[in-house]
Design a protein around this motif. Structure first.
Motif, PDB file in Angstrom:
ATOM      1  N   CYS A 153       0.830  -1.208   0.000  1.00 41.46           N
ATOM      2  CA  CYS A 153       0.000   0.000   0.000  1.00 41.46           C
ATOM      3  C   CYS A 153       0.867   1.261   0.000  1.00 41.46           C
ATOM      4  O   CYS A 153       0.553   2.239  -0.698  1.00 41.46           O
ATOM      5  CB  CYS A 153      -0.925   0.006   1.217  1.00 41.46           C
ATOM      6  N   PHE A 154       1.938   1.236   0.767  1.00 42.17           N
ATOM      7  CA  PHE A 154       2.834   2.399   0.828  1.00 42.17           C
ATOM      8  C   PHE A 154       3.454   2.667  -0.550  1.00 42.17           C
ATOM      9  O   PHE A 154       3.511   3.813  -1.012  1.00 42.17           O
ATOM     10  CB  PHE A 154       3.921   2.162   1.867  1.00 42.17           C
ATOM     11  N   ILE A 155       3.901   1.603  -1.218  1.00 44.09           N
ATOM     12  CA  ILE A 155       4.457   1.747  -2.567  1.00 44.09           C
ATOM     13  C   ILE A 155       3.399   2.284  -3.526  1.00 44.09           C
ATOM     14  O   ILE A 155       3.672   3.150  -4.367  1.00 44.09           O
ATOM     15  CB  ILE A 155       5.008   0.400  -3.065  1.00 44.09           C
ATOM     16  N   ASN A 156       2.186   1.783  -3.387  1.00 44.67           N
ATOM     17  CA  ASN A 156       1.098   2.210  -4.263  1.00 44.67           C
ATOM     18  C   ASN A 156       0.802   3.696  -4.088  1.00 44.67           C
ATOM     19  O   ASN A 156       0.574   4.424  -5.068  1.00 44.67           O
ATOM     20  CB  ASN A 156      -0.155   1.378  -3.959  1.00 44.67           C
ATOM     21  N   ILE A 157       0.805   4.168  -2.850  1.00 41.89           N
ATOM     22  CA  ILE A 157       0.572   5.593  -2.596  1.00 41.89           C
ATOM     23  C   ILE A 157       1.646   6.443  -3.267  1.00 41.89           C
ATOM     24  O   ILE A 157       1.354   7.477  -3.890  1.00 41.89           O
ATOM     25  CB  ILE A 157       0.528   5.867  -1.078  1.00 41.89           C
ATOM     26  N   LEU A 158       2.898   6.019  -3.153  1.00 41.17           N
ATOM     27  CA  LEU A 158       3.986   6.761  -3.787  1.00 41.17           C
ATOM     28  C   LEU A 158       3.796   6.827  -5.299  1.00 41.17           C
ATOM     29  O   LEU A 158       3.998   7.888  -5.912  1.00 41.17           O
ATOM     30  CB  LEU A 158       5.329   6.106  -3.457  1.00 41.17           C
ATOM     31  N   LEU A 159       3.409   5.731  -5.905  1.00 44.38           N
ATOM     32  CA  LEU A 159       3.202   5.709  -7.358  1.00 44.38           C
ATOM     33  C   LEU A 159       2.050   6.625  -7.765  1.00 44.38           C
ATOM     34  O   LEU A 159       2.136   7.344  -8.773  1.00 44.38           O
ATOM     35  CB  LEU A 159       2.923   4.277  -7.829  1.00 44.38           C
ATOM     36  N   VAL A 160       0.970   6.614  -6.995  1.00 44.67           N
ATOM     37  CA  VAL A 160      -0.178   7.468  -7.308  1.00 44.67           C
ATOM     38  C   VAL A 160       0.208   8.946  -7.203  1.00 44.67           C
ATOM     39  O   VAL A 160      -0.151   9.762  -8.055  1.00 44.67           O
ATOM     40  CB  VAL A 160      -1.359   7.136  -6.375  1.00 44.67           C
TER      41      VAL A 160
END
Length: 512
Positions: free
Chosen positions: A217-224
């Motif tokens: 989830c943390f990686i996904n937030i960074l990508l978004v």
């Protein structure tokens, strides 16, 4: 732009049109980078559901010995209920604000919900309710699926959309496969694991998957935040200004078309999607008890063999998505959807019991082992506690239909798995691809929210339905009812076939 459309025919799975000659165009490259972020978000949504599903029951028993199998059903359903409630909310939000906002919010909810799940053992009482709430919040965060589908629908032309939707479904299928695999890899940590004292965390085979999902989830937030950009194209693929983008800049909304959406087609699409998700939820719910009853598999064998079958179905689904991308461009979306439903019908029709061979009954084991009724309960508990080899196998004698209903052969079961593994992914991707084309150029967040909610509602109701129908009536009635439901879906699709058309075609515009 025609060159971009033509390149879609040869687009491999998970490799988009950015490899074409026009890929040097920065807007074009940015658009497909953003779409790939949506692929990853869909992948993580699927992983978030499956990564703890195989360890959920033992974790529940470990933290709260008062938890029952019935309560487990509510815990599983909590995810779908949360998603059903959240989907229209996030969809409406994405209609009027940049997609980044509901995505970051929903993924953040998912992140903290997984941490909540990992710490569910800490309270002194009612730990099972903390697990229930954590899974409901994970499902609530997964309501961003509506935003993902809305974004991809708005950022692709009609010629690109089927390919993009198929790629997104393939990512979802990969997450479905990888989730249980990651859980299996983390099982080496063991039930005790290690204790991280300064944060009061027990890192074991039950909490590690949730914490891994937190990292995703943390990686996904960074990508978004860093990669995702707002993009909206018309049906030809030309860059336009989306409604939510103009509102962000404070401009007036002047591009919204006055042409109306066919609400009958929209409602029909939602009903069909509900039926499709209902059917697959029935299939995945009934697989383990059916195989244990018909083939006398032990619990361990059922988990192992059905796990292998599910992984094979996931791989099969990826191949189906690849084929669908090509076939739908040649024959259209509606024929693929209709054929997919017909294949699903055949899959459940094959499961109908026939012949003179009957399933093995559990009371026969009890009789052969000279165990009287007064010892059955004690022996069952002792077997479970000692993990002994006297685990009763076969069809439980409490299910009276076991004594007069013919057994389902293993060949029937495998054949049904193969057919449903073809029909379901074809229907799934065609449902929301066709749905997005029916909606046209208007913001689709709310509509996609309702579509996702209908699918979540189906996944909530289906396990309850099939558990009752199968336990009380048996497989003959349960699968006959499913066959009737599929026939009803085919009739419904056929009756409104002419109305399930692209928005531009309905209003007399042609797509070159």
């Amino acid at each position: 732009m025609s060159q971009l459309s033509d390149s879609d025919d040869t687009t491999p799975l998970l490799r988009d049109e950015s490899s074409s000659d026009d890929s040097q165009d920065e807007d074009y490259k940015s658009r497909w980078r953003s779409i790939r972020v949506m692929y990853f978000t869909m992948f993580l949504s699927s992983v978030g559901f499956t990564i703890v599903i195989t360890s959920l029951w033992p974790y529940l028993q470990k933290v709260d010995d008062s938890a029952t199998a019935t309560f487990l059903g509510w815990v599983v359903a909590a995810y779908s209920l949360g998603q059903m409630l959240a989907s229209p909310i996030f969809g409406l939000w994405s209609n009027y604000r940049p997609h980044r906002e509901p995505l970051v919010c929903s993924i953040t909810i998912n992140l903290f919900a997984n941490i909540y799940y990992a710490y569910a053992y800490l309270p002194r009482t009612e730990n099972k309710f903390h697990i229930l709430m954590s899974r409901a919040f994970v499902g609530f965060g997964a309501g961003n699926v509506a935003v993902v589908r809305s974004f991809v629908a708005g950022a692709t032309s009609l010629n690109e959309r089927t390919s993009a939707m198929a790629n997104m479904s393939a990512c979802q299928a990969l997450g479905f496969i990888l989730g249980p695999a990651l859980q299996a890899c983390l099982s080496f940590i063991g039930e005790d694991g290690v204790t991280v004292k300064f944060i009061d965390l027990q890192l074991n085979m039950y909490t590690a998957p949730a914490l891994l999902a937190t990292g995703f989830c943390f990686i996904n937030i960074l990508l978004v935040v860093l990669v995702l950009r707002e993009h909206h194209v018309d049906e030809h693929g030309r860059q336009t200004r989306a409604i939510n983008y103009t509102l962000e800049d404070g401009d007036d909304v002047s591009e919204e078309t006055e042409e109306t959406i066919d609400q009958v087609a929209v409602l029909t699409s939602n009903v069909l999607f509900f039926i499709i998700m209902f059917i697959f939820a029935v299939f995945e719910t009934i697989a383990t008890p059916l195989s244990m009853d018909m083939f006398a598999w032990t619990r361990k064998e059922a988990v192992l063999y059905n796990g292998i079958i599910i992984c094979c179905i996931g791989l099969e689904a990826i191949l189906v998505f690849l084929v669908v991308k090509v076939v739908s461009r040649r024959v259209g979306d509606r024929p693929v959807l209709l054929v997919g439903l017909a294949i699903i019908f055949c899959g459940f029709f094959i499961l109908l019991p026939w012949g003179n061979h009957y399933p093995k009954i559990q009371w026969a084991d009890i009789k052969n082992n000279s165990m009287n009724n007064s010892l059955v309960s004690q022996m069952s508990k002792a077997a479970a506690a000692a993990n002994s080899s006297v685990e009763p196998t076969g069809c439980p004698y409490e299910q009276t239909w076991c004594q007069y209903t013919p057994a389902i052969n293993l060949a029937q079961y495998i054949s049904s798995d193969i057919l449903i593994g073809v029909g379901y992914p074809a229907c799934n991707v065609m449902s929301y691809t066709l749905y997005s084309k029916i909606l046209g150029p208007k913001p689709q967040g709310v509509y996609m929210g309702w579509l996702t909610a209908s699918g979540s509602g189906a996944r909530t109701v289906a396990p309850i339905f099939v558990s009752q129908a199968y336990t009380i009536l048996g497989p003959r009635w349960a699968f006959s009812l499913i066959c009737g439901l599929v026939v009803g879906a085919i009739i419904l699709l056929s009756s409104v076939y002419r109305r399930l058309i692209t928005f531009s075609v309905r209003h007399g515009r042609t797509i070159s």
